[in-house]
Design an enzyme around this catalytic site. Sequence first.
Site, short mmCIF file in Angstrom:
data_model
loop_
_atom_site.label_atom_id
_atom_site.label_comp_id
_atom_site.label_asym_id
_atom_site.label_seq_id
_atom_site.Cartn_x
_atom_site.Cartn_y
_atom_site.Cartn_z
CG ASP A 74 -8.01 39.26 1.79
OD1 ASP A 74 -8.69 38.80 0.85
OD2 ASP A 74 -8.49 39.52 2.91
NE ARG A 100 -13.07 23.01 4.04
CZ ARG A 100 -13.49 22.40 5.14
NH1 ARG A 100 -14.77 22.42 5.47
NH2 ARG A 100 -12.63 21.76 5.91
CB THR A 144 -19.82 23.17 -3.48
OG1 THR A 144 -20.33 22.11 -2.68
CG2 THR A 144 -20.84 24.30 -3.46
CB SER A 179 -25.11 26.63 4.15
OG SER A 179 -24.01 26.63 3.25
CE1 TYR A 181 -18.22 27.18 0.54
CE2 TYR A 181 -19.70 25.33 0.94
CZ TYR A 181 -18.60 25.87 0.30
OH TYR A 181 -17.90 25.12 -0.60
CG HIS A 182 -23.53 24.72 0.27
ND1 HIS A 182 -23.61 24.43 1.60
CD2 HIS A 182 -22.79 23.71 -0.28
CE1 HIS A 182 -22.96 23.29 1.85
NE2 HIS A 182 -22.45 22.83 0.73
CE LYS A 185 -17.14 27.09 -2.90
NZ LYS A 185 -15.77 27.37 -3.29
CD GLN A 208 -13.25 18.99 -4.37
OE1 GLN A 208 -12.29 18.39 -4.83
NE2 GLN A 208 -13.10 19.99 -3.53
CG ASN A 240 -11.78 13.64 6.18
OD1 ASN A 240 -11.56 12.53 5.67
ND2 ASN A 240 -11.46 14.78 5.59
NE ARG A 326 -24.60 20.64 8.31
CZ ARG A 326 -23.57 20.57 7.49
NH1 ARG A 326 -23.76 20.56 6.17
NH2 ARG A 326 -22.34 20.49 7.94
#
Length: 384
Positions: A74, A100, A144, A179, A181-182, A185, A208, A240, A326
């Site tokens: 880790d 992610r 991101t 979010s 998460y975002h 970053k 990305q 996807n 969201r």
Amino acid sequence: MKVLVIGGDGYCGWATALHLSNEGYEVGILDNLIRRYWDSKLGVDTLTPIASIQQRIQRWKDLTGKTIDLFVGDITDYSFLSQSLREFEPTTIVHFGEQRSAPYSMIDREHAVFTQVNNVVGTLNILYAMKEDFPDCHLVKLGTMGEYGTPNIDIEEGYITIEHNGRKDTLPYPKQPGSFYHLSKVHDSHNIHFACKIWGLRATDLNQGVVYGVLTEETGMDEIFINRLDYDGVFGTALNRFCIQAAIGHPLTVYGKGGQTRGFLDIRDTVRCVEIAIANPADAGKFRVFNQFTELFSIGDLAMMVKKAGNSMGLDVEINHLENPRVELEEHYFNAKNTNLLDLGLQPHYLSDSLLDSLLNFATKYKDRVDEQQILPKVSWRRK
Ligand code: NAD
Ligand code: USQ
């Protein structure tokens, strides 16, 4: 060049590690395999049957004669990280090793805190380890496009020149992520920028967009190299997911109006973009930002494209507009620059009918592995 791929057991990391090894780089993978654990804790699984990292690496050696070193641990554990770096002695570190998923980070307080600690502390540890032992090493960090949010002006690559009260400066582009998460970053970007400034480190932040597809030249070489392909409501991403939904006859899950526009790229371009960043390192003291996507699409348009491709293969594809779990703009201006990687030689694989056909066929091949209970979104951004 010796490249350590942190997060090399994941979707982007595994494809990149094989690509770099194939291109002649000396590659090491560092990963704590926690993504496999999160899947099993959530009761979800990749569409594809993925082999263990040890089996993957052994088969690569048998097939190509190339060795990939493995460090299982880790990066939030500083002594493990710095010991692994001293053993491997990288000239470049590619950092994919984070939590992610935006929905995962929005499950509850624990998941938000975990995401930010894992991501921010992991990256900060890498910066300190570089400062201590490898100040000349180039950090290629996966950021991101979601760091920018959806501003009503053009999105530049990391920096914007502003005139204010008669004075002018080039400043980090404003960040309005959607979010926790975002947000992690964004915090990473600030920390890396600062470390470059004070310690003279060199770094490239690859902002990305959403990645789609599953096959790359290398992962297609043997069944054991098959990459993960997430379709569940937590880790699955838009295109996807839509292809897998179409393959099993599930209505496509467009959230809200579907006018949400994002940058997208084929996983074959992910591996090339990272290679381009490695081959053209940032100068010492420089924090470089590249926007890593090849095309902009709205979610509604993507759903229509999947429906059309599915219909031409004889699949009956319905599109559902679900209540958006969201909090995000569903109709907005979005125009982002992406010339830095193109200028360095990226030749994009644009989204084509043949890619959609191949992804739909791939999804159909493994459709018996789909758990339909995992498709609808269960995580809400709103207060209950
Ligand atoms: P993934 O979940 O498939 O892979 C991430 C890997 O990192 C996993 O193998 C996991 O075990 C490892 N990891 C996580 N925390 C770690 C830690 N503390 N120590 C060691 N290893 C750790 O994710 P992915 O889709 O391959 O994404 C890789 C990177 O690219 C992420 O940083 C993500 O934010 C970024 N990204 C992904 C996409 C996308 O569409 N998949 C788009 C833009 C950016
Ligand atoms: N969406 C749908 N239906 C779905 C899934 C998503 O309408 O079934 C919508 C979402 O509401 C959002 C957009 O599609 O507006 C993108 O969602 P996503 O789940 O495909 O991607 P996102 O949550 O943004 O995250 C993914 C990766 C993340 C990466 C990011 C790049 O999981 O690691 O950082 O893409 S970007 O979107 O450019 O920020």
